[in-house]
Design an enzyme around this catalytic site. Structure first.
Site, short mmCIF file in Angstrom:
data_model
loop_
_atom_site.label_atom_id
_atom_site.label_comp_id
_atom_site.label_asym_id
_atom_site.label_seq_id
_atom_site.Cartn_x
_atom_site.Cartn_y
_atom_site.Cartn_z
N ARG A 30 0.83 -1.20 0.00
CA ARG A 30 0.00 0.00 0.00
C ARG A 30 0.87 1.25 0.00
O ARG A 30 1.89 1.31 0.69
CB ARG A 30 -0.94 -0.01 1.21
CG ARG A 30 -1.96 -1.11 1.12
CD ARG A 30 -3.09 -1.01 2.11
NE ARG A 30 -3.81 -2.27 2.13
CZ ARG A 30 -4.76 -2.63 1.26
NH1 ARG A 30 -5.12 -1.78 0.30
NH2 ARG A 30 -5.34 -3.82 1.32
N ILE A 32 2.18 4.81 0.90
CA ILE A 32 2.27 5.47 2.20
C ILE A 32 1.41 6.74 2.25
O ILE A 32 1.03 7.19 3.34
CB ILE A 32 3.75 5.78 2.52
CG1 ILE A 32 3.98 5.88 4.01
CG2 ILE A 32 4.24 7.02 1.78
CD1 ILE A 32 5.45 5.85 4.40
N ASN A 88 4.16 6.31 -13.97
CA ASN A 88 4.76 7.61 -14.24
C ASN A 88 6.20 7.43 -14.71
O ASN A 88 6.90 6.53 -14.24
CB ASN A 88 4.75 8.47 -12.97
CG ASN A 88 3.34 8.83 -12.52
OD1 ASN A 88 2.49 9.14 -13.35
ND2 ASN A 88 3.08 8.78 -11.22
N GLU A 96 8.52 10.02 -8.84
CA GLU A 96 9.29 10.41 -7.65
C GLU A 96 10.28 9.34 -7.25
O GLU A 96 11.38 9.64 -6.78
CB GLU A 96 8.36 10.69 -6.47
CG GLU A 96 7.53 11.94 -6.64
CD GLU A 96 6.48 12.09 -5.56
OE1 GLU A 96 6.44 11.27 -4.62
OE2 GLU A 96 5.68 13.04 -5.66
N VAL A 97 9.89 8.09 -7.39
CA VAL A 97 10.75 6.97 -6.99
C VAL A 97 11.23 6.25 -8.26
O VAL A 97 10.41 5.75 -9.03
CB VAL A 97 10.01 5.99 -6.05
CG1 VAL A 97 10.91 4.83 -5.68
CG2 VAL A 97 9.52 6.72 -4.79
N HIS A 101 7.17 1.30 -11.18
CA HIS A 101 6.05 0.77 -10.41
C HIS A 101 4.74 1.16 -11.05
O HIS A 101 4.65 2.18 -11.75
CB HIS A 101 6.09 1.29 -8.96
CG HIS A 101 6.23 2.76 -8.85
ND1 HIS A 101 7.46 3.40 -8.99
CD2 HIS A 101 5.33 3.75 -8.66
CE1 HIS A 101 7.29 4.71 -8.86
NE2 HIS A 101 6.00 4.95 -8.68
N MET A 102 3.74 0.35 -10.79
CA MET A 102 2.38 0.61 -11.27
C MET A 102 1.53 0.99 -10.07
O MET A 102 1.55 0.30 -9.05
CB MET A 102 1.84 -0.66 -11.94
CG MET A 102 0.40 -0.58 -12.38
SD MET A 102 -0.13 -2.19 -13.02
CE MET A 102 0.51 -2.11 -14.69
N HIS A 103 0.79 2.10 -10.18
CA HIS A 103 -0.17 2.48 -9.14
C HIS A 103 -1.51 1.82 -9.47
O HIS A 103 -1.99 1.93 -10.61
CB HIS A 103 -0.41 3.99 -9.15
CG HIS A 103 0.79 4.83 -8.81
ND1 HIS A 103 0.94 5.47 -7.60
CD2 HIS A 103 1.88 5.16 -9.54
CE1 HIS A 103 2.07 6.16 -7.60
NE2 HIS A 103 2.67 5.99 -8.76
P1 5GP Z 1 5.71 8.05 -8.31
O1 5GP Z 1 5.42 9.51 -8.14
O2 5GP Z 1 7.18 7.77 -8.37
O3 5GP Z 1 4.95 7.44 -9.46
O4 5GP Z 1 5.11 7.35 -7.03
C1 5GP Z 1 5.86 7.07 -5.89
C2 5GP Z 1 4.87 6.68 -4.82
O5 5GP Z 1 5.59 6.03 -3.78
C3 5GP Z 1 4.15 7.86 -4.18
O6 5GP Z 1 2.75 7.71 -4.36
C4 5GP Z 1 4.57 7.79 -2.71
O7 5GP Z 1 3.53 8.13 -1.82
C5 5GP Z 1 5.01 6.35 -2.55
N1 5GP Z 1 6.06 6.13 -1.56
C6 5GP Z 1 7.22 6.83 -1.43
N2 5GP Z 1 7.96 6.34 -0.42
C7 5GP Z 1 7.24 5.31 0.10
C8 5GP Z 1 7.51 4.40 1.18
O8 5GP Z 1 8.55 4.46 1.86
N3 5GP Z 1 6.57 3.46 1.43
C9 5GP Z 1 5.41 3.38 0.70
N4 5GP Z 1 4.55 2.41 1.05
N5 5GP Z 1 5.14 4.22 -0.33
C10 5GP Z 1 6.05 5.17 -0.62
#
Ligand code: 5GP
Length: 118
Positions: A30, A32, A88, A96-97, A101-103
């Site tokens: 899930r 965060i 993304n 951001e990460v 990954h897929m949301h």
């Molecule tokens: P992005 O913007 O890269 O597509 O999505 C990164 C997602 O990772 C964000 O929705 C953010 O809330 C989530 N995220 C970042 N750090 C952590 C973490 O340490 N644990 C969890 N469970 N989610 C994280």
């Protein structure tokens, strides 16, 4: 060699997460900072920084993202009304990460796919 992110530590269970699925190819946990009643991240266990870094040898893991998304959507009760899958890529995509990954988002109407231009 790409630099590891926090997701690698989550996959190896070195830091806690609310993990909902794991197999030899992918891990799901899930988000965060959930943006909807269900907000799960589905991640290849292998570090692939962005969509630009995928290769044909990753196709099995990337296909698995979809089968796991459908299974989790079913388990979360999202299948009938629907849900959204988002990947993304880099700055303009809002990544951001840097571990692909897929949301999986659902549980409420999610609105238009993009913020509308003014
Ligand atoms: P992005 O913007 O890269 O597509 O999505 C990164 C997602 O990772 C964000 O929705 C953010 O809330 C989530 N995220 C970042 N750090 C952590 C973490 O340490 N644990 C969890 N469970 N989610 C994280």
């Amino acid at each position: 060699m790409a630099e590891e992110t926090i997701f690698s530590k989550i996959i190896r269970k070195e830091i806690p997460s609310e993990m909902v699925y794991q197999d030899e190819r992918v891990t799901a946990f899930r988000d965060i900072n959930p943006q909807a009643p269900t907000h799960i991240l589905i991640v290849p266990n292998k570090l692939i920084p962005t969509v630009d870094d995928v290769s044909s040898e990753d196709e099995a893991a990337l296909g698995r993202l979809f089968t796991v998304a459908a299974r989790l959507a079913q388990e979360e009760g999202l299948s009938r009304e629907g849900y959204r899958l988002i990947v993304n890529c880099r700055e303009h995509g809002g990544q951001e990460v840097y571990h692909l990954h897929m949301h999986l988002l659902g549980g409420r109407p999610l609105g238009p796919m993009l913020a509308r231009r003014q």
